[in-house]
Design a protein around this motif. Structure first.
Motif, PDB file in Angstrom:
ATOM      1  N   GLY A 163       0.794  -1.221   0.000  1.00 49.70           N
ATOM      2  CA  GLY A 163       0.000   0.000   0.000  1.00 49.70           C
ATOM      3  C   GLY A 163       0.826   1.271   0.000  1.00 49.70           C
ATOM      4  N   VAL A 164       2.107   1.198   0.414  1.00 48.98           N
ATOM      5  CA  VAL A 164       2.946   2.400   0.425  1.00 48.98           C
ATOM      6  C   VAL A 164       3.912   2.433  -0.759  1.00 48.98           C
ATOM      7  CG1 VAL A 164       2.810   2.587   2.935  1.00 48.98           C
ATOM      8  CG2 VAL A 164       4.742   1.379   1.907  1.00 48.98           C
ATOM      9  N   LEU A 165       3.779   1.499  -1.679  1.00 50.15           N
ATOM     10  CA  LEU A 165       4.636   1.547  -2.862  1.00 50.15           C
ATOM     11  C   LEU A 165       4.352   2.830  -3.640  1.00 50.15           C
ATOM     12  CD1 LEU A 165       4.456  -2.112  -4.256  1.00 50.15           C
ATOM     13  CD2 LEU A 165       6.346  -1.027  -3.029  1.00 50.15           C
ATOM     14  N   PRO A 166       5.394   3.595  -3.989  1.00 51.27           N
ATOM     15  CA  PRO A 166       5.166   4.825  -4.751  1.00 51.27           C
ATOM     16  C   PRO A 166       4.634   4.515  -6.145  1.00 51.27           C
ATOM     17  CG  PRO A 166       7.510   4.336  -4.579  1.00 51.27           C
ATOM     18  CD  PRO A 166       6.817   3.377  -3.681  1.00 51.27           C
ATOM     19  N   ARG A 167       3.547   5.153  -6.493  1.00 49.29           N
ATOM     20  CA  ARG A 167       2.878   4.843  -7.767  1.00 49.29           C
ATOM     21  C   ARG A 167       3.698   5.263  -8.978  1.00 49.29           C
ATOM     22  NH1 ARG A 167       0.637   2.118  -3.914  1.00 49.29           N
ATOM     23  NH2 ARG A 167      -1.557   1.607  -4.231  1.00 49.29           N
ATOM     24  N   GLU A 168       4.625   6.189  -8.803  1.00 52.39           N
ATOM     25  CA  GLU A 168       5.418   6.658  -9.947  1.00 52.39           C
ATOM     26  C   GLU A 168       6.886   6.254  -9.820  1.00 52.39           C
ATOM     27  OE1 GLU A 168       4.062   7.879 -12.580  1.00 52.39           O
ATOM     28  OE2 GLU A 168       2.084   7.839 -11.634  1.00 52.39           O
ATOM     29  N   ALA A 169       7.173   5.200  -9.071  1.00 49.87           N
ATOM     30  CA  ALA A 169       8.560   4.759  -8.922  1.00 49.87           C
ATOM     31  C   ALA A 169       9.141   4.375 -10.279  1.00 49.87           C
ATOM     32  CB  ALA A 169       8.641   3.573  -7.970  1.00 49.87           C
ATOM     33  N   ALA A 170      10.384   4.747 -10.496  1.00 48.74           N
ATOM     34  CA  ALA A 170      11.036   4.423 -11.769  1.00 48.74           C
ATOM     35  C   ALA A 170      11.372   2.941 -11.846  1.00 48.74           C
ATOM     36  CB  ALA A 170      12.305   5.260 -11.927  1.00 48.74           C
ATOM     37  N   LEU A 172      11.367  -0.399  -8.915  1.00 47.13           N
ATOM     38  CA  LEU A 172      11.303  -0.838  -7.526  1.00 47.13           C
ATOM     39  C   LEU A 172      10.791  -2.276  -7.502  1.00 47.13           C
ATOM     40  CD1 LEU A 172      11.703   0.329  -4.643  1.00 47.13           C
ATOM     41  CD2 LEU A 172       9.267   0.843  -4.633  1.00 47.13           C
ATOM     42  N   THR A 173      11.403  -3.116  -6.662  1.00 41.02           N
ATOM     43  CA  THR A 173      11.017  -4.530  -6.593  1.00 41.02           C
ATOM     44  C   THR A 173      10.853  -4.969  -5.152  1.00 41.02           C
ATOM     45  OG1 THR A 173      12.196  -5.045  -8.644  1.00 41.02           O
ATOM     46  CG2 THR A 173      11.668  -6.885  -7.205  1.00 41.02           C
ATOM     47  N   VAL A 174       9.763  -5.679  -4.881  1.00 40.63           N
ATOM     48  CA  VAL A 174       9.534  -6.348  -3.596  1.00 40.63           C
ATOM     49  C   VAL A 174       9.503  -7.840  -3.893  1.00 40.63           C
ATOM     50  CG1 VAL A 174       7.935  -6.695  -1.686  1.00 40.63           C
ATOM     51  CG2 VAL A 174       8.223  -4.407  -2.671  1.00 40.63           C
ATOM     52  N   ASP A 175      10.382  -8.599  -3.231  1.00 41.04           N
ATOM     53  CA  ASP A 175      10.507 -10.026  -3.543  1.00 41.04           C
ATOM     54  C   ASP A 175      10.431 -10.838  -2.258  1.00 41.04           C
ATOM     55  OD1 ASP A 175      10.889 -12.367  -4.853  1.00 41.04           O
ATOM     56  OD2 ASP A 175      12.990 -12.050  -5.370  1.00 41.04           O
ATOM     57  N   ALA A 184      14.473  -3.896  -3.433  1.00 38.67           N
ATOM     58  CA  ALA A 184      15.540  -3.505  -4.352  1.00 38.67           C
ATOM     59  C   ALA A 184      15.022  -2.432  -5.287  1.00 38.67           C
ATOM     60  CB  ALA A 184      16.046  -4.720  -5.139  1.00 38.67           C
ATOM     61  N   GLY A 185      15.954  -1.719  -5.899  1.00 36.73           N
ATOM     62  CA  GLY A 185      15.590  -0.651  -6.823  1.00 36.73           C
ATOM     63  C   GLY A 185      15.934   0.715  -6.260  1.00 36.73           C
ATOM     64  N   THR A 186      15.112   1.711  -6.603  1.00 33.75           N
ATOM     65  CA  THR A 186      15.406   3.096  -6.238  1.00 33.75           C
ATOM     66  C   THR A 186      14.225   3.728  -5.534  1.00 33.75           C
ATOM     67  OG1 THR A 186      16.864   3.300  -8.157  1.00 33.75           O
ATOM     68  CG2 THR A 186      16.131   5.336  -7.112  1.00 33.75           C
ATOM     69  N   ALA A 187      14.493   4.306  -4.354  1.00 35.76           N
ATOM     70  CA  ALA A 187      13.488   5.102  -3.654  1.00 35.76           C
ATOM     71  C   ALA A 187      13.690   6.564  -4.032  1.00 35.76           C
ATOM     72  CB  ALA A 187      13.618   4.921  -2.143  1.00 35.76           C
ATOM     73  N   GLY A 188      12.584   7.276  -4.248  1.00 41.83           N
ATOM     74  CA  GLY A 188      12.675   8.632  -4.756  1.00 41.83           C
ATOM     75  C   GLY A 188      13.109   9.671  -3.748  1.00 41.83           C
ATOM     76  N   SER A 189      13.107   9.325  -2.450  1.00 41.02           N
ATOM     77  CA  SER A 189      13.487  10.283  -1.419  1.00 41.02           C
ATOM     78  C   SER A 189      13.734   9.546  -0.112  1.00 41.02           C
ATOM     79  CB  SER A 189      12.395  11.329  -1.215  1.00 41.02           C
ATOM     80  OG  SER A 189      11.250  10.733  -0.614  1.00 41.02           O
ATOM     81  N   GLU A 190      14.233  10.278   0.864  1.00 45.03           N
ATOM     82  CA  GLU A 190      14.431   9.690   2.185  1.00 45.03           C
ATOM     83  C   GLU A 190      13.106   9.275   2.799  1.00 45.03           C
ATOM     84  OE1 GLU A 190      15.843  11.005   6.680  1.00 45.03           O
ATOM     85  OE2 GLU A 190      16.195  12.357   4.997  1.00 45.03           O
ATOM     86  N   VAL A 191      12.081  10.132   2.685  1.00 41.63           N
ATOM     87  CA  VAL A 191      10.769   9.818   3.236  1.00 41.63           C
ATOM     88  C   VAL A 191      10.225   8.542   2.614  1.00 41.63           C
ATOM     89  CG1 VAL A 191       8.362  10.565   3.254  1.00 41.63           C
ATOM     90  CG2 VAL A 191      10.157  12.161   3.930  1.00 41.63           C
ATOM     91  N   GLU A 192      10.391   8.399   1.320  1.00 44.94           N
ATOM     92  CA  GLU A 192       9.927   7.202   0.613  1.00 44.94           C
ATOM     93  C   GLU A 192      10.661   5.965   1.111  1.00 44.94           C
ATOM     94  OE1 GLU A 192      10.311   6.189  -3.944  1.00 44.94           O
ATOM     95  OE2 GLU A 192       8.863   7.825  -3.622  1.00 44.94           O
ATOM     96  N   TRP A 193      11.968   6.091   1.286  1.00 46.26           N
ATOM     97  CA  TRP A 193      12.775   4.970   1.766  1.00 46.26           C
ATOM     98  C   TRP A 193      12.362   4.570   3.176  1.00 46.26           C
ATOM     99  CZ3 TRP A 193      16.771   5.522   5.650  1.00 46.26           C
ATOM    100  CH2 TRP A 193      17.460   4.331   5.901  1.00 46.26           C
TER     101      TRP A 193
END
Length: 331
Positions: A163-170, A172-175, A184-193
């Motif tokens: 539910g907290v996955l960023p909808r516009e992430a370039a 991002l993987t949850v495994d 894994a992947g890239t978080a867009g900001s510290e808050v997102e991370w």
């Protein structure tokens, strides 16, 4: 036939006859004894009460008991051993069947530019529902999760993370695999991370964090420059709009600290004016809600020109303030 041979023949016939007679008498008697011991043993076990079924067999006066577990075998042996006529009692406990161990569920969620793809195996369609519902808001969902013979271990906490996955992430993987949750992947900001890693830990699973965070400096570089009129520390409406955008980025990196550097062109008052420009930017950021303790302001005069001062355009770009990141957290 000689007399000696006749005597030997008569003796052999007599012996064989005696053996036959004994066998005819002993065989039935032995079977009757075994049947009697078996019957009395079964009756004694039944009268004892509370025992699971126990198989009883006798060979002569030696008994064999087959029980489902060691406790039942021990109690049955004690009961049967005490019966009259029983010589020995041996117990047999068959090995317990190995329980069927289902594998853990697997799930891989990949987010890219507003789209999400799901693969893996969960116990049933019922388990797919909350996972699918948590992904509402994505432009497209490619759901290839199947139902199979797996446990439901670790699935209960996944919707909170999805539910907290960023909808516009370039990218991002949850495994989820073998009870281990890998980000894994890239978080867009510290808050997102922070939101992703906190939600991952809240699942109760073992978490492996392989996320990278886009740097604040990289994002501030995309903010249009903060320019000043000649000889002034006044921030135009456009410059303030640019600062509003910068303030949004600073809010997305709440632990980052920033140095505001004021600059002048070669024909201005140098250090005093550049310091006023840095202070003006700091004041506006504080008015936008940024904690002043995160901001330092310094005037660098004309020590670091951005462009040559031989044109009006070059001098205009040198009359600027720059936000330089001095510290930030992340993985």
């Amino acid at each position: 036939m000689t007399t000696r041979r006749r005597l030997l023949f008569v003796w052999l016939v007599s012996v064989i006859g005696m053996v036959a007679v004994v066998a005819l008498q002993v065989g039935p008697n032995r079977h009757r004894m075994e049947d009697d011991l078996t019957r009395r043993s079964a009756q004694a076990l039944a009268e004892a009460g509370g025992l699971p079924p126990v198989e009883v067999a006798f060979t002569g006066r030696d008994g064999v008991l087959r029980a489902g577990d060691e406790a039942a075998a021990s109690r049955a042996r004690e009961i049967v051993s005490g019966l009259e006529g029983v010589r020995t009692v041996r117990t047999v406990v068959p090995p317990a069947a190995e329980p069927v161990r289902l594998p853990a569920p697997s799930l891989r969620v990949t987010v890219a530019a507003g789209r999400v793809a799901l693969t893996g195996t969960v116990p049933s369609a019922t388990d797919r529902g909350p996972i699918r519902d948590a992904l509402d808001g994505f432009a497209a969902v490619d759901d290839r999760v199947s139902a199979g013979d797996v446990t439901g271990d670790g699935l209960a906490g996944l919707p909170g993370l999805l539910g907290v996955l960023p909808r516009e992430a370039a990218a991002l993987t949850v495994d989820l695999r073998d009870g281990v949750l890998t980000l894994a992947g890239t978080a867009g900001s510290e808050v997102e991370w922070v939101a992703l890693t906190t939600a991952a830990r809240d699942t109760g699973l073992t978490v492996v964090d392989r996320l990278e965070v886009v740097g604040l400096g990289e994002q501030l570089a995309d903010v249009p420059p903060l320019l000043f009129p000649e000889g002034s520390a006044w921030l135009s409406p456009q410059a303030q709009r640019n600062l509003w955008r910068a303030a949004g980025l600073l809010n997305a990196y709440p632990s980052a600290t920033v140095r505001i550097e004021g600059h002048t062109d070669a024909f201005e008052a140098g250090d005093p004016l550049s310091a006023e420009r840095a202070a003006a930017v700091r004041d506006v950021l504080v008015s936008f809600g940024i904690d002043g303790d995160r901001l330092t302001a310094s005037g660098l005069g004309h020590d670091r020109p951005d462009r040559p001062d031989d044109t009006d355009d070059g001098r205009a770009y040198n009359r600027r303030a720059v936000l330089a990141v001095t510290g930030e957290t992340g993985p």
